[in-house]
Design an enzyme around this catalytic site. Structure first.
Site, PDB file in Angstrom:
ATOM      1  CG  ASP A  28      -7.276   3.601  -0.660  1.00  0.00           C
ATOM      2  OD1 ASP A  28      -7.714   2.423  -0.261  1.00  0.00           O
ATOM      3  OD2 ASP A  28      -7.354   4.397   0.514  1.00  0.00           O
ATOM      4  CE  LYS A  32      -4.647   1.030   0.318  1.00  0.00           C
ATOM      5  NZ  LYS A  32      -5.784   0.439  -0.051  1.00  0.00           N
TER       6      LYS A  32
HETATM    7  P1  NDP Z   1     -12.769   8.208  -2.673  1.00  0.00           P
HETATM    8  O1  NDP Z   1     -11.795   9.106  -2.175  1.00  0.00           O
HETATM    9  O2  NDP Z   1     -13.284   7.897  -3.836  1.00  0.00           O
HETATM   10  O3  NDP Z   1     -13.940   8.362  -1.560  1.00  0.00           O
HETATM   11  C1  NDP Z   1     -13.812   8.657  -0.244  1.00  0.00           C
HETATM   12  C2  NDP Z   1     -15.067   9.005   0.630  1.00  0.00           C
HETATM   13  O4  NDP Z   1     -14.973   8.822   2.036  1.00  0.00           O
HETATM   14  C3  NDP Z   1     -15.260  10.481   0.316  1.00  0.00           C
HETATM   15  O5  NDP Z   1     -16.842  10.630   0.164  1.00  0.00           O
HETATM   16  C4  NDP Z   1     -14.573  11.252   1.516  1.00  0.00           C
HETATM   17  O6  NDP Z   1     -15.252  12.450   2.025  1.00  0.00           O
HETATM   18  C5  NDP Z   1     -15.021  10.165   2.591  1.00  0.00           C
HETATM   19  N1  NDP Z   1     -13.958  10.150   3.543  1.00  0.00           N
HETATM   20  C6  NDP Z   1     -12.543  10.065   3.325  1.00  0.00           C
HETATM   21  N2  NDP Z   1     -11.958  10.279   4.517  1.00  0.00           N
HETATM   22  C7  NDP Z   1     -12.781  10.511   5.453  1.00  0.00           C
HETATM   23  C8  NDP Z   1     -12.784  10.870   6.687  1.00  0.00           C
HETATM   24  N3  NDP Z   1     -11.869  10.658   7.565  1.00  0.00           N
HETATM   25  N4  NDP Z   1     -14.005  11.006   7.440  1.00  0.00           N
HETATM   26  C9  NDP Z   1     -15.017  11.040   6.840  1.00  0.00           C
HETATM   27  N5  NDP Z   1     -15.272  10.658   5.514  1.00  0.00           N
HETATM   28  C10 NDP Z   1     -14.154  10.396   4.683  1.00  0.00           C
HETATM   29  O7  NDP Z   1     -12.355   6.788  -1.958  1.00  0.00           O
HETATM   30  P2  NDP Z   1     -12.714   5.176  -2.183  1.00  0.00           P
HETATM   31  O8  NDP Z   1     -14.375   5.175  -2.292  1.00  0.00           O
HETATM   32  O9  NDP Z   1     -11.906   4.711  -3.027  1.00  0.00           O
HETATM   33  O10 NDP Z   1     -12.454   4.564  -0.663  1.00  0.00           O
HETATM   34  C11 NDP Z   1     -13.390   4.634   0.301  1.00  0.00           C
HETATM   35  C12 NDP Z   1     -12.895   3.303   1.318  1.00  0.00           C
HETATM   36  O11 NDP Z   1     -12.975   2.287   0.645  1.00  0.00           O
HETATM   37  C13 NDP Z   1     -11.415   3.438   1.984  1.00  0.00           C
HETATM   38  O12 NDP Z   1     -11.650   2.747   2.973  1.00  0.00           O
HETATM   39  C14 NDP Z   1     -10.800   2.761   0.790  1.00  0.00           C
HETATM   40  O13 NDP Z   1      -9.565   2.140   1.577  1.00  0.00           O
HETATM   41  C15 NDP Z   1     -11.687   1.336   0.950  1.00  0.00           C
HETATM   42  N6  NDP Z   1     -11.384   0.694  -0.384  1.00  0.00           N
HETATM   43  C16 NDP Z   1     -11.210   1.275  -1.601  1.00  0.00           C
HETATM   44  C17 NDP Z   1     -10.965   0.277  -2.766  1.00  0.00           C
HETATM   45  C18 NDP Z   1     -11.033   1.032  -3.984  1.00  0.00           C
HETATM   46  O14 NDP Z   1     -10.894   0.072  -5.120  1.00  0.00           O
HETATM   47  N7  NDP Z   1     -11.181   2.287  -4.320  1.00  0.00           N
HETATM   48  C19 NDP Z   1     -10.912  -1.014  -2.629  1.00  0.00           C
HETATM   49  C20 NDP Z   1     -11.110  -1.509  -1.462  1.00  0.00           C
HETATM   50  C21 NDP Z   1     -11.457  -0.751  -0.192  1.00  0.00           C
HETATM   51  P3  NDP Z   1     -14.390  13.907   1.247  1.00  0.00           P
HETATM   52  O15 NDP Z   1     -14.691  13.783  -0.147  1.00  0.00           O
HETATM   53  O16 NDP Z   1     -15.233  14.773   2.127  1.00  0.00           O
HETATM   54  O17 NDP Z   1     -12.918  13.569   1.716  1.00  0.00           O
END
Ligand code: NDP
Length: 446
Positions: free
Chosen positions: A165, A125
């Protein structure tokens, strides 16, 4: 017993001030205790001591120039955790909260998740404390180019294959790939999540969210139920959340919430395809905030500074970030009748929340199983790149479904085998661990 505590003590001492890493390691080590107790071979080979130490941790300076001509300096990371099963594989996160402890916890989880997929991938990662929010496309490009100027010497299609991510989507992968290609003078599958017309795979953008819903469907089957008609709360509004909502809609469920780091929206009438398209345009094109939803759609409301776990629902899909379901949130969910949690995010539930879900015997799909669809489809992207042949949408989707159902099955059966029926935390941790441990035994002391 003593061995697990001893190893945890070493981890605590060596990784001071990295609570997320310690949290992830503690959960895994405590659930694999019965395997360790049964196997002198694993104990003698010091498998645990080796598992908790990254094979390599790279930290580097990322200098770049903003639109005002000012020099900015960020910190970049790549943690190459374990390569027993294949090249390191795992996403890059760009978020101001990123530091070594976050990347190490994510890399550690990734090792077992990748093992569960059945594909030949080790775990890694990376990321940076760079915040893409509020930056222009040019600034994001300059940052990505500088980041890759160091990272490129540590990765490669047979060495380490990063993906996206939090904060790293199609735009960032494009800039990172462009710079890699320029430096290495090579067009290869060094990153996944690429654009469709330059080596990406169909279904990769959808895979994490779709996979989390497929996993939920497998869990519901054990109770002869389907997801149709279920009221579902979803957190997040990014990649994982958007495609979780899309698949829920396709399956006839009723998603009622989404969120970002500022707050959540609740739509009692349900988020429809049209409303989801609006969220996608806010988040993927205009890069705005989720509160715009409540201004646009009558009957919905926006709640600032909170998460959606107080809403009454049947199923919950945390899709935002780690530790977003506190013990208090878990109590609210269970007391309101929620009986399924499928974690699309990584480690979104604090340990006390996980304990409550397991104790109450709700259907609980831990992240390393429920969100493995993202990396599994990245693995399928790597296969297509190696063959130089793209697969049709139906083929990738059917492989994704099959992988999610296999992950569910081995986790479910392993939990039973170890005397914890229905406990998918134990099942996924043990099933993921055993394959990695066996490969480490085969490969000697490295
Ligand atoms: P994105 O950046 O596309 O979206 C993240 C979302 O989560 C946004 O809405 C963001 O809001 C919100 N967010 C991020 N940090 C925080 C925080 N500290 N508190 C509250 N809201 C938060 O990321 P992904 O959708 O790709 O990832 C989301 C989760 O899924 C993560 O845990 C990631 O590790 C996991 N994941 C993702 C994969 C992938 O293929 N993308 C695969 C497996 C797991 P804001 O815009 O306000 O920051």
């Amino acid at each position: 017993m003593a061995l697990i505590q001893d190893v945890l003590e070493i981890v605590r001492k060596r990784n001071r001030n990295e609570p997320e890493f310690l949290q992830a390691v503690t959960e895994v080590l405590e659930s694999i205790r019965p395997v360790i107790d049964r196997s002198k071979k694993l104990r003698d080979a010091r498998i645990l001591e080796r598992l908790v130490e990254p094979e390599r941790l790279i930290q580097f300076r990322v200098p770049w120039i903003d639109d005002k001509g000012q020099i900015q300096v960020n910190r970049g990371f790549r943690v190459q955790m374990n390569s027993a099963l294949g090249p390191y594989k795992g996403g890059l996160r760009f978020h101001p909260t990123v530091y070594a402890g976050i990347i190490k916890f994510l890399a550690f989880e990734q090792v077992f998740k990748n093992s569960l997929t059945g594909l030949p991938m080790g775990g890694g990662k990376g990321g940076s404390d760079f915040d893409p929010k509020g930056k222009s496309d040019r600034e994001v490009m300059r940052f990505c180019q500088s980041f890759m100027t160091e990272l490129f010497r540590h990765i490669g299609p047979n060495t380490d294959v990063p993906a996206g991510d939090i904060g790293v989507g199609g735009r960032e992968i494009g800039y990172l790939f462009g710079q890699y290609k320029r430096l290495a003078n090579e067009f290869t599958g060094v990153l996944t999540g690429k654009g469709l017309n330059w080596g990406g795979s169909l279904i990769r953008p959808e895979a994490t969210g779709y996979g989390a819903v497929y996993f939920a469907q497998e869990m519901l089957k054990t109770r002869d139920e389907t997801i149709e008609g279920k009221v579902c709360t979803v957190s997040g509004a990014g990649n994982a959340a958007q495609y979780t909502v899309e698949k829920l809609l396709q399956c006839g469920a009723k998603p009622v919430s989404m969120s970002d780091s500022s707050g959540y929206i609740y739509d009692k009438n349900g988020i429809t395809e049209e409303k989801l398209a609006f969220v996608m345009s806010i988040k993927n094109v205009r890069r705005g905030r989720i509160n715009e939803y409540a201004k646009k759609f009558r009957g919905s409301k926006y709640v600032a500074g909170q998460r959606p776990w107080g809403i009454k629902c049947d199923c919950a899909f945390p899709c935002a970030t780690e530790n977003e379901i506190t013990a208090e949130d878990a109590k609210k969910l269970v007391n309101n009748g929620c009986y399924l949690v499928s974690e699309a995010a990584n480690m979104p539930s604090v340990p006390a929340a996980v304990d409550l879900f397991v104790q109450k015997k709700i259907l609980f799909g831990p992240g390393k199983a429920a969100n493995a669809g993202g990396v599994a489809t990245s693995g399928l992207e790597m296969s297509q790149n190696s063959m130089r042949l793209p697969w049709p949408r139906e083929e990738v989707d059917s492989r994704l479904r099959h992988i999610m159902s296999t992950i569910f099955k081995i986790s479910w059966e392993t939990a039973e085998e170890y005397g914890e029926p229905g406990n998918l935390v134990v099942g996924a941790n043990i099933a993921g661990f055993v394959k990695v441990a066996d490969a480490m035994l085969d490969q000697g002391v490295v």
